[in-house]
Motif scaffolding. Structure first.
Motif, PDB file in Angstrom:
ATOM      1  N   TYR A  34      -3.692   4.142   8.665  1.00  0.00           N
ATOM      2  CA  TYR A  34      -2.451   4.084   9.437  1.00  0.00           C
ATOM      3  C   TYR A  34      -2.280   2.720  10.110  1.00  0.00           C
ATOM      4  O   TYR A  34      -1.232   2.061   9.982  1.00  0.00           O
ATOM      5  N   SER A  37      -1.820  -0.232   7.720  1.00  0.00           N
ATOM      6  CA  SER A  37      -0.577  -0.192   6.942  1.00  0.00           C
ATOM      7  C   SER A  37       0.661  -0.379   7.801  1.00  0.00           C
ATOM      8  O   SER A  37       1.644  -0.975   7.350  1.00  0.00           O
ATOM      9  N   ILE A  38       0.654   0.116   9.038  1.00  0.00           N
ATOM     10  CA  ILE A  38       1.857   0.050   9.872  1.00  0.00           C
ATOM     11  C   ILE A  38       2.242  -1.392  10.176  1.00  0.00           C
ATOM     12  O   ILE A  38       3.422  -1.716  10.333  1.00  0.00           O
ATOM     13  N   VAL A  41       4.590  -2.778   7.560  1.00  0.00           N
ATOM     14  CA  VAL A  41       5.948  -2.234   7.594  1.00  0.00           C
ATOM     15  C   VAL A  41       6.839  -3.031   8.539  1.00  0.00           C
ATOM     16  O   VAL A  41       8.020  -3.254   8.274  1.00  0.00           O
ATOM     17  N   VAL A  42       6.276  -3.484   9.654  1.00  0.00           N
ATOM     18  CA  VAL A  42       7.099  -4.120  10.705  1.00  0.00           C
ATOM     19  C   VAL A  42       6.785  -5.601  10.898  1.00  0.00           C
ATOM     20  O   VAL A  42       7.251  -6.206  11.860  1.00  0.00           O
ATOM     21  N   TYR A 161       3.723   4.376   6.471  1.00  0.00           N
ATOM     22  CA  TYR A 161       4.935   3.910   5.798  1.00  0.00           C
ATOM     23  C   TYR A 161       6.137   4.795   6.150  1.00  0.00           C
ATOM     24  O   TYR A 161       7.236   4.305   6.413  1.00  0.00           O
ATOM     25  N   GLY A 164       6.874   4.365   9.986  1.00  0.00           N
ATOM     26  CA  GLY A 164       7.391   3.020  10.214  1.00  0.00           C
ATOM     27  C   GLY A 164       8.829   2.868   9.759  1.00  0.00           C
ATOM     28  O   GLY A 164       9.658   2.281  10.466  1.00  0.00           O
ATOM     29  N   GLU A 165       9.141   3.383   8.583  1.00  0.00           N
ATOM     30  CA  GLU A 165      10.509   3.271   8.068  1.00  0.00           C
ATOM     31  C   GLU A 165      11.499   4.050   8.935  1.00  0.00           C
ATOM     32  O   GLU A 165      12.617   3.592   9.178  1.00  0.00           O
ATOM     33  N   LEU A 168      12.044   2.053  12.150  1.00  0.00           N
ATOM     34  CA  LEU A 168      12.861   0.864  11.898  1.00  0.00           C
ATOM     35  C   LEU A 168      14.346   1.201  11.823  1.00  0.00           C
ATOM     36  O   LEU A 168      15.201   0.395  12.205  1.00  0.00           O
ATOM     37  N   TRP A 176       9.552  -2.438  16.207  1.00  0.00           N
ATOM     38  CA  TRP A 176       8.170  -2.821  15.901  1.00  0.00           C
ATOM     39  C   TRP A 176       7.216  -2.403  17.017  1.00  0.00           C
ATOM     40  O   TRP A 176       6.059  -2.040  16.742  1.00  0.00           O
ATOM     41  N   ALA A 179       6.669   1.313  16.608  1.00  0.00           N
ATOM     42  CA  ALA A 179       5.885   1.586  15.400  1.00  0.00           C
ATOM     43  C   ALA A 179       4.401   1.311  15.637  1.00  0.00           C
ATOM     44  O   ALA A 179       3.539   2.129  15.284  1.00  0.00           O
TER      45      ALA A 179
END
Length: 459
Positions: A34, A37-38, A41-42, A161, A164-165, A168, A176, A179
């Motif tokens: 997590y 990866s996060i 995303v941001v 993912y 995060g999406e 956003l 951000w 997230a």
């Protein structure tokens, strides 16, 4: 009339405590996936908000990996000295606080520092959580349950993912911050679940705290069990952390670190840069994105298959087959870099599927090959060294694609797999069906006695 022989703790049936402990211990791989990866995303929004330079972007992305390198080894030593239970709770307190602290950062330095601390906490949780779990699990289920934790990394990454999406899309220019801070939620949940987890009876016995160990055993397994049912109740000798670097244990550290590193370098590179690599090899637009999703699903499928095979096939054979067939897929990618798009995707999916065997053994072998007194330190060291491989695979792949080209990059990846296969061929023991004590014992000739006997039986 024959005398009834009571079952050893390693032969006791799997119970609800073991299943709950497996869930609680999955915090490390979940939060690993997590939190790593996060940030991806941001990252674009972070870079704009904090006015990051390219170098600062790299440091923000790399800081958690470097933190894991430090935290893995330090956490392993601490958990061997102070016990599994203390750090088992404390590490999640730190994870929750550091995650939440990211919401208020106003500079690159502050974010890099917090990401470094987060990485240290995650790195520390890997050896203590898997050591505690391994020391309670029955031998029949130990391999498959430890192996299944690897799949939780992908669940954590997928959750990052998705979350995060969503953030956003709804949280505006401060998305951000929300997230990054969102990791507080799973960390707090796992912390709540872990409260009340007992100390490892094996660790307590190793420290001479027999009454406490006996109480834990009766609580977990039932009143009919006691410390007399622990396979390693009679210790031959104590092993110090220093002995991890020489004698038979030095060879085991080398084996575990090498096979883990050889498995993780191509894996992280392909996972992180799948769309770019696929575009370079002819898959463009949505096909590249869909191909990346397909490869991820094959990683998960490979882990699932390996979990099913780890007991019937055995650890050694699973590792050898994993490196052999995944390496062959990389070789085909190197030989045919301009083949049809679907063939290229099929080769990548084959690699992701077959490397599952090596992936799941990353949690199994380190916990089975070292005794209780240094198990956490050994797992921590292996975790730390594997993060070097993760950093190499993730951050050198763009340079390799630019300077060497896609074909030569795949040849390098194939070469790494060959090294992993050779190391496994000459050094991988078979620990299937052994209790945790026998699998970790070093005989005078630096070979595990039970492994040799098992190997002879298999032949």
């Amino acid at each position: 009339m024959s005398k009834h022989v009571k079952t050893s703790l390693e032969d006791a049936p799997l119970n609800s405590f073991h299943k709950k402990l497996a869930v609680y211990s999955s915090a490390a791989p979940f939060l690993d996936g997590y939190i790593l990866s996060i940030i991806g995303v941001v990252m674009l929004q972070i870079s704009t908000a904090l006015h990051l330079t390219p170098m600062e972007e790299g440091m923000v992305a790399a800081s958690s990996l470097f933190g894991m390198f430090l935290g893995g080894f330090i956490g392993g030593i601490v958990t061997d000295k102070l016990g599994r239970k203390t750090l088992y709770l404390l590490v999640l307190v730190f994870l929750a606080l550091f995650s939440l602290g990211q919401f208020w950062v106003t500079s690159a330095a502050a974010l890099i520092s917090l990401r470094l601390l987060l990485g240290m906490a995650i790195g520390a949780d890997h050896p203590l959580a898997t050591s505690l779990l391994a020391e309670f699990l029955p031998k029949k289920q130990r391999g498959s349950i430890l192996a299944s934790l690897v799949m939780v990394w992908f669940i954590g990454a997928a959750a990052a993912y998705v979350v995060g999406e969503i953030i956003l899309r709804v949280a505006g220019e401060d998305a951000w911050r929300w997230a990054l801070a969102s990791a507080f939620v799973p960390a707090a949940i796992f912390l709540f679940l872990r409260v009340g987890t007992p100390e490892s009876a094996r660790w307590l016995m190793n420290k001479g705290r027999k009454a406490e160990a006996d109480a834990v055993i009766k609580k977990v397994y039932g009143a009919e069990f006691s410390i007399d049912d622990l396979p390693e109740k009679q210790h031959g000798h104590n092993v110090s952390v220093g002995q991890l670097f020489h004698s038979g244990y030095g060879k085991r550290i080398f084996f575990v670190s090498m096979f883990w590193t050889c498995a993780i370098i191509p894996q992280f590179a392909i996972y992180a840069f799948a769309p770019r690599i696929l575009q370079t090899m002819g898959l463009t637009g949505e096909w590249a994105a869909l191909g990346a999703v397909a490869i991820t699903l094959m990683f998960v499928a490979g882990c699932l298959g390996a979990v099913k095979l780890i007991n019937p096939l055995g650890r050694r054979k699973l590792l050898l087959h994993s490196f052999l067939w995944s390496g062959l897929a990389l070789l085909l990618l190197a030989i045919f870099p301009s083949s049809a798009a679907m063939a290229t995707l099929a080769f990548f999916c084959a690699y992701a599927l077959f490397i599952g065997g090596a992936q799941v053994l990353e949690y199994v072998y380190p916990n089975e090959l070292f005794p209780t007194e240094v198990r956490g330190s050994a797992v921590g060291l292996a975790t730390s060294l594997s993060r070097i491989g993760a950093a190499v695979g993730t951050y050198l792949i763009p340079l390799s694609l630019t300077t060497l080209g896609i074909a030569n990059t795949m040849y390098v990846a194939f070469g790494i797999s060959v090294v992993g296969f050779v190391v496994a061929l000459f050094m991988a023991p078979e620990t299937r069906a052994m209790d945790l004590h026998n699998s970790s014992v070093i005989a005078p000739d630096a070979q595990p006695v039970a492994a040799l006997k098992r190997s002879a039986e298999l032949k």
